[in-house]
Scaffold this active site. Sequence first.
Site, short mmCIF file in Angstrom:
data_model
loop_
_atom_site.label_atom_id
_atom_site.label_comp_id
_atom_site.label_asym_id
_atom_site.label_seq_id
_atom_site.Cartn_x
_atom_site.Cartn_y
_atom_site.Cartn_z
CB VAL A 10 12.17 -9.63 0.36
CG1 VAL A 10 12.63 -11.08 0.35
CG2 VAL A 10 11.65 -9.25 1.74
CB SER A 11 11.63 -5.61 -3.37
OG SER A 11 12.83 -5.90 -4.04
CB SER A 12 7.41 -5.27 -1.04
OG SER A 12 7.10 -6.51 -1.62
CD GLN A 15 9.45 -9.11 -3.29
OE1 GLN A 15 10.41 -8.56 -2.75
NE2 GLN A 15 9.40 -9.33 -4.59
CD GLN A 39 14.83 -0.37 3.67
OE1 GLN A 39 14.55 -0.48 4.85
NE2 GLN A 39 15.36 0.74 3.16
#
Length: 204
Positions: A10-12, A15, A39
Amino acid sequence: MSGIYGYVRVSSMDQNEDRQMAAMQEKGVPMTNIYVDKQSGKDFDRPQYIRMVERLEEGDLLYILSIDCLGRNYEEIQNQWRTLTKEIGIDICVIDMQLLDTRNGKDLMGTFIADLVLQILSFAAESERSNIRKRQEQGIEAARARGVKFGRPEVTVPQEFPKIVGEWERKKISFEEALDRSGLSQATFYRKLKEYRIMKKNVI
């Protein structure tokens, strides 16, 4: 014996990876073989991904939910796919896209179709990353045009700051009292003191 692995990204940090984790469990991937990175997918410099690749051996099977979970850089996705399937010799199954399952269609036509689909999806993944970044930039510019300030708010000093500085420099008050009366942190006090001295010097 061949192993079964799963990769989740996941991007962050805020999330939720629950949907991806549920998909891995449905496929019977052992929890100890699921690697999770929180990340950006702009490159593959990710600690858990690197750790997973170091464990992979020929004949292993890797599950990912969708191609954008693997990454969002068109060229990097292509390179990593070739490294995993050709150099290491594992199979990859993209759960949301049945055509991207290297266990099927290992003949020339099957490989051609899979490669074509991979190129289209990885291009779409990078395009979406670019669009997200562009929308963020446009949102920031629009907010600035409305007068929204970004970053930490500027700290203001009290009107009696010169007086406080003078008393502190003449040792009439302690440094702790100077901080208390000015309402500033130690770092901010020294920064404002430097600005004050420069301004005072220029006035003189």
